[in-house]
Enzyme design. Sequence first.
Site, PDB file in Angstrom:
ATOM      1  N   THR B 156       0.864  -1.190   0.000  1.00  0.00           N
ATOM      2  CA  THR B 156       0.000   0.000   0.000  1.00  0.00           C
ATOM      3  C   THR B 156       0.903   1.243   0.000  1.00  0.00           C
ATOM      4  OG1 THR B 156      -0.208  -0.184   2.409  1.00  0.00           O
ATOM      5  CG2 THR B 156      -1.993  -1.081   1.082  1.00  0.00           C
ATOM      6  N   LYS B 182       4.480  -6.906   3.223  1.00  0.00           N
ATOM      7  CA  LYS B 182       4.203  -5.489   3.008  1.00  0.00           C
ATOM      8  C   LYS B 182       4.088  -4.834   4.385  1.00  0.00           C
ATOM      9  CE  LYS B 182       0.789  -3.362   3.170  1.00  0.00           C
ATOM     10  NZ  LYS B 182       0.084  -2.483   4.208  1.00  0.00           N
ATOM     11  N   THR B 193       3.367  -7.611  13.048  1.00  0.00           N
ATOM     12  CA  THR B 193       3.582  -7.101  11.724  1.00  0.00           C
ATOM     13  C   THR B 193       2.404  -7.152  10.812  1.00  0.00           C
ATOM     14  OG1 THR B 193       5.069  -7.040   9.927  1.00  0.00           O
ATOM     15  CG2 THR B 193       4.378  -9.202  10.616  1.00  0.00           C
ATOM     16  N   GLU B 280       8.015   4.335   7.493  1.00  0.00           N
ATOM     17  CA  GLU B 280       7.606   5.628   6.939  1.00  0.00           C
ATOM     18  C   GLU B 280       8.624   6.705   7.293  1.00  0.00           C
ATOM     19  OE1 GLU B 280       2.826   4.933   6.494  1.00  0.00           O
ATOM     20  OE2 GLU B 280       3.553   5.869   8.311  1.00  0.00           O
ATOM     21  N   ASN B 403       2.080  11.227   7.223  1.00  0.00           N
ATOM     22  CA  ASN B 403       0.932  10.960   8.082  1.00  0.00           C
ATOM     23  C   ASN B 403       0.096  12.169   8.463  1.00  0.00           C
ATOM     24  OD1 ASN B 403       0.979   8.031   8.616  1.00  0.00           O
ATOM     25  ND2 ASN B 403       3.081   8.507   9.238  1.00  0.00           N
ATOM     26  N   SER B 408      -5.691  11.009   4.589  1.00  0.00           N
ATOM     27  CA  SER B 408      -5.664   9.596   4.178  1.00  0.00           C
ATOM     28  C   SER B 408      -6.923   9.270   3.393  1.00  0.00           C
ATOM     29  CB  SER B 408      -5.575   8.695   5.389  1.00  0.00           C
ATOM     30  OG  SER B 408      -6.674   8.921   6.226  1.00  0.00           O
TER      31      SER B 408
END
Lengths: 408, 408
Positions: B156, B182, B193, B280, B403, B408
């Site tokens: 994603t 991922k 995870t 990130e 973020n 989003s």
Amino acid sequence: MKLERSPLARPFPDMPPVAGVALRVARAGYKDWGRCDLTYVELAEGTAVAGVFTRNRCCSTEVELGREQVRAGRARGLVVNAGNSNAFTGHRGRAAVEQIMGQVAAHLGCDEREVFVSSTGVIGVPLPRDKARAGVAAALEASECSWEDAAATIGTTDTFPKGALTRAVIGDTTVTLAAIIKGSGMIAPDMATMLGYVFTDAAVEPAFLQALLSAANERTFSCITVDSDTSTSDTVLAFATGQAGNAPLASFGDAGADAFAAALDDICRQLAHLVVRDGEGARKFIEVAVTGAASNDSARRIGLAIANSPLVKTAIAGEDANWGRVVMAVGKAGEPADRDRLSIGFGGHWAARDGLPLADYDEGPVAEHLRGDEVRIDVDLGLGDGRATVWTCDLTHQYIAINADYRS
Amino acid sequence: MKLERSPLARPFPDMPPVAGVALRVARAGYKDWGRCDLTYVELAEGTAVAGVFTRNRCCSTEVELGREQVRAGRARGLVVNAGNSNAFTGHRGRAAVEQIMGQVAAHLGCDEREVFVSSTGVIGVPLPRDKARAGVAAALEASECSWEDAAATIGTTDTFPKGALTRAVIGDTTVTLAAIIKGSGMIAPDMATMLGYVFTDAAVEPAFLQALLSAANERTFSCITVDSDTSTSDTVLAFATGQAGNAPLASFGDAGADAFAAALDDICRQLAHLVVRDGEGARKFIEVAVTGAASNDSARRIGLAIANSPLVKTAIAGEDANWGRVVMAVGKAGEPADRDRLSIGFGGHWAARDGLPLADYDEGPVAEHLRGDEVRIDVDLGLGDGRATVWTCDLTHQYIAINADYRS
């Protein structure tokens, strides 16, 4: 780096002197800066003291000593060093603190253990004894200063001085509570907080003062977080000089005890909010109101999981009503939670109820609420009567700039 | 927003097919994007399965069902939806998952419970059933694709596709383990995870496969963190098709079991590191090596407290050898720690030993180490034999940008 005043700052309140409390500041020069960095508070004979301290296992000498000192319950002096936390400095750091205690005790003619010391700033550098000695000597001789001067002098990365005032009536006596605090980063609960000092002219027995302060701490300082990091030096002390002349409070059975307890709660909450308002990089003050939890403790832990979530904090910074991230944070708290009874809202508008997104959810009023600088996240677990409110700030570029872009 | 490829990215390895595993991808259109977002993996009859799942209390339907399904130990198909996590979507979300299971089971002529489904993406929006139905239908008819295509399709916010390969010898049979994963945000331990899938042609009994996967998880996925936030959908599944023809492994008493266990550990560690490398905003890969703790568990908790500390992570981002923040993080972990026995270093150079800053500390080599993109923090508690290694990345402006700056 020059830090700009937090947009969430509050003006310093008009704070009168408190009988039995004399404030003085001086320049010890712990850092190469042109400002006062040593605060000395002289307290009248007979002053009661109580304290709450960090639960960090690697706490400073000041915290270790302070924990022992409050057990005796009496205080005559307080010295706060800014610019050097003296934490993780071993016996050399301890010798510096004991030197300060001895120097002030000799001046006042009191027991060394009645002199409290706090230090805040860089970790791992022993407090320089020569600078401390000269700084204390200067402070002992200085003229009295204002609350605002003292509040500014205990600060480090703070962008505004923080003070709070309240009053209570005990019998027919009005007592005053005045307080100052510093803190903006490395702020997390688990005791929780920075350096905060409450001064009152009320007469309160030390053991009762300790009970009241511990209870207030659970509802205030232990309910705030800026970055989930717990300082090695967090300290809140309450001093009661007894100069107001009320009949000393020793238990909740005494007239006025409830009022005094409420006033202490109030001033601690004011201080806690001020710290959040100066949270590093803060642009929004966030209140997380949790209801319907299995217990009050559970509600607080869930609230803190939300308040400590970087994804929630960045969403609020981005004015994004991302309630999915709140769901995630509720779930990761490890507390009793049932996805299918969970409700999430912002500023009084529900986005999801009983585990389902609202069919007629209107993001308009929520988006408007999030554009303001005070944001409330509402969470109802739908399980029990447990409730808690915690406070934090958003996570912004400025937090990174303060903590990464410039060497400490 | 367009995310740039992580500077810590690894090239996709050269990965051969695994006997009994067929990969296909299709475009379900869960988001308005021009890419495949549905991955279908067909597994040979007799494939054993094991899984570990998020401990988040608000987990997705996929996780709830997956937990039940692995108990039976058999798998024939896997569908991964990207762009919609289907979490917090109640009965409508559940119906969508059951629809996918039924559709694939009808195609394969197997039990619905042998079809595993994972979903990742936005929380709170039920997976659209029509898009899922068309996407699955397309995937069932698609040509087989490569590991890299599958790895890209399950992603994603990932900035690079993540795969890993290893081999083990069981008796005289060489077996292959291939895996894709991922994840880049909302990454914290406590299971830990994202979505990860390990495929092997080895024959392994389901119960033993589960024991091995759970053990590997404790040492790998449960030892990484990006942002301390635990997803509602974290899932790692291991599939063993048995096509290699080795004598099935059922316990550590079987020849080759140790080698297979080591290979599984290795591939899980590779996957875990890849996720951290795509954390990130990550610019530095950080290994926290904790020794001398009271126990291995205690060491892991201390390591994670350090790895989750925003002040430590921003210090590393700023290439600042701020070991005082490491002391703070050790202390806040709540684990046994003695300030006066604690040693802290970076990249093999001690900055503080036995509770004191090194008198002859030379920041030069430490500063050089911190300028690299792989940083090691060494912590010795000086208390016992407990040790653990955890991995994280630094906290940078880019994390905030990803973020907060974009809805989003």
